[in-house]
Scaffold this active site. Structure first.
Site, PDB file in Angstrom:
ATOM      1  N   SER A 245       0.854  -1.200   0.000  1.00  0.00           N
ATOM      2  CA  SER A 245       0.000   0.000   0.000  1.00  0.00           C
ATOM      3  C   SER A 245       0.881   1.238   0.000  1.00  0.00           C
ATOM      4  O   SER A 245       2.106   1.148   0.049  1.00  0.00           O
ATOM      5  CB  SER A 245      -0.906  -0.011   1.224  1.00  0.00           C
ATOM      6  OG  SER A 245      -0.120   0.229   2.379  1.00  0.00           O
ATOM      7  N   LYS A 246       0.227   2.365  -0.018  1.00  0.00           N
ATOM      8  CA  LYS A 246       0.918   3.668  -0.075  1.00  0.00           C
ATOM      9  C   LYS A 246       2.019   3.797   0.975  1.00  0.00           C
ATOM     10  O   LYS A 246       3.040   4.424   0.732  1.00  0.00           O
ATOM     11  CB  LYS A 246      -0.086   4.797   0.168  1.00  0.00           C
ATOM     12  CG  LYS A 246      -1.009   5.021  -0.986  1.00  0.00           C
ATOM     13  CD  LYS A 246      -0.506   6.166  -1.861  1.00  0.00           C
ATOM     14  CE  LYS A 246      -1.325   6.314  -3.117  1.00  0.00           C
ATOM     15  NZ  LYS A 246      -0.694   5.799  -4.313  1.00  0.00           N
ATOM     16  N   ARG A 247       1.768   3.213   2.153  1.00  0.00           N
ATOM     17  CA  ARG A 247       2.769   3.422   3.203  1.00  0.00           C
ATOM     18  C   ARG A 247       4.096   2.722   2.878  1.00  0.00           C
ATOM     19  O   ARG A 247       5.086   2.932   3.550  1.00  0.00           O
ATOM     20  CB  ARG A 247       2.219   3.018   4.576  1.00  0.00           C
ATOM     21  CG  ARG A 247       2.114   1.553   4.797  1.00  0.00           C
ATOM     22  CD  ARG A 247       1.273   1.213   6.016  1.00  0.00           C
ATOM     23  NE  ARG A 247       0.786  -0.132   5.905  1.00  0.00           N
ATOM     24  CZ  ARG A 247       1.414  -1.193   6.372  1.00  0.00           C
ATOM     25  NH1 ARG A 247       2.552  -1.061   7.011  1.00  0.00           N
ATOM     26  NH2 ARG A 247       0.912  -2.393   6.208  1.00  0.00           N
ATOM     27  N   GLY A 249       5.645   3.219   0.143  1.00  0.00           N
ATOM     28  CA  GLY A 249       6.318   4.068  -0.850  1.00  0.00           C
ATOM     29  C   GLY A 249       5.538   4.105  -2.150  1.00  0.00           C
ATOM     30  O   GLY A 249       4.336   3.830  -2.157  1.00  0.00           O
TER      31      GLY A 249
END
Ligand code: GLU
Length: 483
Positions: A245-247, A249
């Site tokens: 996911s976005k976390r 990167g």
């Protein structure tokens, strides 16, 4: 052209995710390796979530990656009559039926399944509706869905080229919806109808779709289609094996692009997510991949996303890139950072090329390259604190810089050869080491303690800039530095 026909079928509901791009790449490689055809299909029947701007972005991302297709793009939203006609055929052959159950009527069953931690299965209430029941529902104004009639017993087996045989009990599947009450097809239906009608020979897609495959196979069988082959490529997980996911990167091709990765490097990296060319090879070009690609060699186990490997690969490509190409690729990053401060230099192609060649060894991405090249575009940089202590604060530094400045007057233009000669001469006559002169000069010209060869920097900056910066450093040492 061989019989092989594959497709990439993104849904335009967001940017092209690395998982989707990897699926596109594997389809591309298989098509090329088998001299087959790659079809591009846009799965845009989810009218609420699909957006035209995402179609443009998907296409742009694929072009940037260099992954072209041979046929399409086809848009499912323009083929709605194909799906309704096929659904009608199933209705007339009694292989599908109208279902009038309302969401509320099914809610208690869903609730029960949730409480029992079971998958909800539609109970088949409308399987055998009598005409008068249908009339009554119609009179109420209910809009029916169309469901596929699924055998209650038996198994549906997916013959997967990567995972071998994967068997599903039909009793675990329900009569799922193929046409929604608004007349639009569901993904499972539209997808397999298109795949079969378009003579797709191999469906290569992410493992997350494996659970959809028995439903699609049942549709295909009901419609009397010749079945395509399947290959479900492994998931891409984060280093902690959680969902990417976005976390973790950058995850979309667009994000990687704006972080300064090169398309060839991203393609190279994606190829290794689930496939290995053998002999522990990690750097491989697209044409080499085509020559070596084999679906049977794709892993069953999840691939782990590792940005440090991607950066390492990218650094390699940056070093190998042709200077013109690298300068072109780096220019937007340089402009974004420095255009307002040094507008003229952005148009000076030769200057940009020299800068890029000088710093490329030290950067892993174009963004990093633009950051470490700051002194080629900015005059008012700060001096590195440790460097000041080590170089500027040393007894005699000002005199060394003053001598260098005045000796530069004797050179018409600066080259890395004539500046090196000058340094050697000055150090011999001043009885100091080369390092003693190079350290403060580097700090004066770049603000840093490390970087490309100082003589190359002097050549690129040119005599006027070098002189100006030496003056600035001399002024700083004499007036601004607390001793
Ligand atoms: N539109 C689907 C997706 O983007 C396609 C899946 C498939 O390849 O069948 O996930």
């Amino acid at each position: 052209m061989s019989e092989v026909k594959v497709r990439f079928a993104p849904s335009p509901t967001g940017e092209l995710h690395i998982g989707g791009a990897r699926t596109a790449l594997f389809n591309y490689l298989y098509a090329k390796a088998e001299e087959g055809t790659l079809v591009m299909r846009i799965d845009d029947t989810d009218l609420e979530r699909s957006r035209e701007e995402y179609v443009d972005k998907l296409i742009e991302s694929l072009h940037w990656l260099g992954l072209g297709w041979d046929e399409g793009p086809y848009f499912q939203s323009k083929r709605l009559d194909v799906y309704s006609n096929e659904a009608e055929r199933l209705l007339s052959e009694k292989k599908a039926y109208y279902c009038y159950c309302s969401v509320d009527e099914l809610a208690s069953g869903r609730e029960r399944a949730r409480n029992e931690n079971k998958q909800y299965l539609y109970p088949g209430n409308c399987r055998d509706l009598r005409d008068n029941q249908v009339e009554a529902f119609e009179a109420e104004g209910r809009k029916p869905v169309i469901r596929l009639l699924i055998p209650d017993t038996g198994t549906t087996v997916v013959n997967d080229l990567i995972r071998d045989k994967v068997s599903f009990n039909n009793s675990d599947l329900d009569d799922f919806i193929i046409i929604k009450s608004n007349g639009l097809p569901t993904y499972n239906f539209a997808s397999i109808v298109d795949d079969c009608k378009m003579n797709i020979s191999h469906i290569i897609r992410g493992e997350e779709h494996l659970s959809n495959t028995p439903r699609q196979l049942l549709c295909a069988k009901a419609l009397g289609y010749k079945l395509p082959a399947f290959a479900h490529v492994p998931m891409i997980l984060a280093p902690d094996r959680s969902k990417l996911s976005k976390r973790h990167g950058a995850t979309s091709v667009e994000e990687f692009r704006s972080e300064g990765y090169l398309p060839e490097a991203l393609v190279n990296y994606m190829a290794l997510l689930g496939w290995a060319p053998g002999e522990d090879r990690e750097l491989i070009t697209l044409s080499e991949m085509i020559a070596l690609f084999n679906l049977g060699k794709v892993n069953k186990t999840a691939a782990i996303y590792d940005t440090s490997k991607l950066s390492w690969i990218n650094g390699n490509y940056m070093r190998e890139y042709d200077t013109d190409k690298l300068a072109k690729a780096a220019l937007p990053f340089l402009k974004e950072k420095y255009a307002t401060e040094n507008h003229g230099k952005m148009k000076d192609e030769e200057y940009i090329k020299k800068v890029v060649s000088a710093v490329k060894e030290r950067a892993k991405t174009l963004k990093e390259l633009s950051e470490i090249a700051d002194y080629f575009f900015k005059d008012n940089f700060d001096y590195d604190e440790k460097g000041v202590k080590k170089n500027f604060k040393k007894e005699g530094t000002v005199d060394l810089l003053k001598t260098l400045k005045s000796e530069l007057k004797g050179l018409d233009i600066l080259t890395s050869a004539n500046t090196e000669e000058l340094f050697v001469r000055l150090c011999e006559s001043g009885k100091v080491s080369l390092g003693r002169l190079m350290g403060p000069t580097r700090l004066a010209l770049t603000g840093k303690t490390g970087g490309p060869a100082i003589f190359d920097i002097m050549e690129i900056l040119g005599k006027d800039k070098v002189t100006e910066r030496l003056e600035r450093a001399i002024y700083y040492i004499e007036n601004m530095m607390d001793s």
